[in-house]
Design a protein around this motif. Structure first.
Motif, PDB file in Angstrom:
ATOM      1  N   MET A   1       3.491  -5.331  -8.684  1.00 28.81           N
ATOM      2  CA  MET A   1       2.521  -6.148  -9.402  1.00 28.81           C
ATOM      3  C   MET A   1       3.256  -7.079 -10.354  1.00 28.81           C
ATOM      4  O   MET A   1       4.196  -6.679 -11.024  1.00 28.81           O
ATOM      5  N   LYS A   2       2.806  -8.305 -10.420  1.00 26.22           N
ATOM      6  CA  LYS A   2       3.451  -9.271 -11.293  1.00 26.22           C
ATOM      7  C   LYS A   2       3.137  -8.971 -12.755  1.00 26.22           C
ATOM      8  O   LYS A   2       2.000  -8.668 -13.095  1.00 26.22           O
ATOM      9  N   PRO A   3       4.155  -9.053 -13.627  1.00 26.21           N
ATOM     10  CA  PRO A   3       3.895  -8.813 -15.051  1.00 26.21           C
ATOM     11  C   PRO A   3       3.163  -9.999 -15.674  1.00 26.21           C
ATOM     12  O   PRO A   3       3.195 -11.104 -15.158  1.00 26.21           O
TER      13      PRO A   3
ATOM     14  N   THR B   1       3.413  -9.523  -2.885  1.00 27.24           N
ATOM     15  CA  THR B   1       4.634  -9.404  -3.688  1.00 27.24           C
ATOM     16  C   THR B   1       5.809  -8.837  -2.893  1.00 27.24           C
ATOM     17  O   THR B   1       6.866  -8.595  -3.455  1.00 27.24           O
ATOM     18  N   SER B   2       5.614  -8.622  -1.586  1.00 28.84           N
ATOM     19  CA  SER B   2       6.680  -8.036  -0.774  1.00 28.84           C
ATOM     20  C   SER B   2       7.316  -9.084   0.137  1.00 28.84           C
ATOM     21  O   SER B   2       6.769 -10.165   0.337  1.00 28.84           O
ATOM     22  N   VAL B   3       8.459  -8.710   0.690  1.00 25.16           N
ATOM     23  CA  VAL B   3       9.168  -9.538   1.666  1.00 25.16           C
ATOM     24  C   VAL B   3       9.478  -8.634   2.863  1.00 25.16           C
ATOM     25  O   VAL B   3       9.931  -7.504   2.690  1.00 25.16           O
ATOM     26  N   GLN B   4       9.219  -9.146   4.059  1.00 31.55           N
ATOM     27  CA  GLN B   4       9.496  -8.378   5.262  1.00 31.55           C
ATOM     28  C   GLN B   4      11.001  -8.319   5.486  1.00 31.55           C
ATOM     29  O   GLN B   4      11.697  -9.326   5.396  1.00 31.55           O
ATOM     30  N   CYS B   5      11.499  -7.122   5.811  1.00 26.93           N
ATOM     31  CA  CYS B   5      12.949  -6.934   5.936  1.00 26.93           C
ATOM     32  C   CYS B   5      13.360  -6.420   7.317  1.00 26.93           C
ATOM     33  O   CYS B   5      14.481  -5.976   7.498  1.00 26.93           O
ATOM     34  N   GLY B   6      12.469  -6.481   8.288  1.00 22.22           N
ATOM     35  CA  GLY B   6      12.764  -6.041   9.646  1.00 22.22           C
ATOM     36  C   GLY B   6      11.607  -6.378  10.560  1.00 22.22           C
ATOM     37  O   GLY B   6      10.614  -6.971  10.127  1.00 22.22           O
TER      38      GLY B   6
ATOM     39  N   LEU C   1      11.899 -12.435  -8.853  1.00 22.08           N
ATOM     40  CA  LEU C   1      11.878 -13.104  -7.547  1.00 22.08           C
ATOM     41  C   LEU C   1      10.480 -13.180  -6.946  1.00 22.08           C
ATOM     42  O   LEU C   1      10.235 -14.017  -6.072  1.00 22.08           O
ATOM     43  N   VAL C   2       9.543 -12.360  -7.408  1.00 18.50           N
ATOM     44  CA  VAL C   2       8.170 -12.454  -6.904  1.00 18.50           C
ATOM     45  C   VAL C   2       7.521 -13.782  -7.293  1.00 18.50           C
ATOM     46  O   VAL C   2       6.490 -14.158  -6.736  1.00 18.50           O
ATOM     47  N   TYR C   3       8.123 -14.516  -8.208  1.00 12.88           N
ATOM     48  CA  TYR C   3       7.577 -15.801  -8.648  1.00 12.88           C
ATOM     49  C   TYR C   3       8.110 -16.996  -7.851  1.00 12.88           C
ATOM     50  O   TYR C   3       7.790 -18.137  -8.178  1.00 12.88           O
TER      51      TYR C   3
END
Length: 171
Positions: free
Chosen positions: A1-3, A57-62, A75-77
């Motif tokens: 979650m973004k602060p 807020t996630s990035v796919q890694c596979g 980095l979520v921003y």
């Protein structure tokens, strides 16, 4: 979650800074230094990432639907652009070598952007792109919805995304 802006503590002090703006998804991440193309801006290892479900807020890694990492940092921003200046390079099988890299020269105080479909096959939340780039794809839903040739013209696309595109377009 973004602060929130009130609880914000920089995770890359002196390197990156979040610029908070009113409204949902209007904030952005600025570089506090200049970078040359190909340079590693920040590593992603350690407590900066953790396995997590697919989310905005996630990035796919596979290549699997559950292969996502939470960035757990500023980095979520990083906002989307169809003509980005950075990429999440998660191509190594060794996650300790994952990093954020500059795709071209980035000047101090420039906002960082990445092409979301470069890592995302089928995004959690689709949205209308407003980047204004000549190569803008319009609606951002993930690489699954783009033509293979469009992905191949991008400066950086994760290898599993290219493999998934090849598999779907060669049927």
């Amino acid at each position: 979650m973004k602060p929130s802006q009130e609880s914000y503590v920089p995770t890359f002090p002196g390197v990156l800074a979040v610029e908070f703006k009113p409204g949902e998804f209007n904030s952005g991440l600025r570089s506090l230094k200049s970078w040359n193309a190909g340079e590693t801006i920040v590593p992603l290892g350690g407590n900066r990432i953790s396995k997590g479900p697919k989310a905005y807020t996630s990035v796919q890694c596979g290549s699997g639907p559950n292969d996502h990492i939470e960035l757990n940092s500023d980095l979520v921003y990083i906002n989307h652009s169809c003509d980005p200046n950075v990429a999440f390079d998660l191509s190594s099988s060794d996650s300790s070598k994952w990093h954020l890299k500059a795709l071209n020269r980035i000047e101090k105080d420039e906002y960082l952007t990445f092409f979301y479909p470069s890592t995302e096959w089928d995004m959690d939340q689709a949205f209308r792109c407003q980047c204004g780039a000549r190569n803008c794809v319009g609606i951002i839903k993930g690489a699954k919805y783009l033509l293979k040739k469009d992905l191949q013209t991008r400066r950086f696309v994760s290898p599993w995304i290219l493999e998934l595109a090849k598999a779907i377009h060669n049927k």
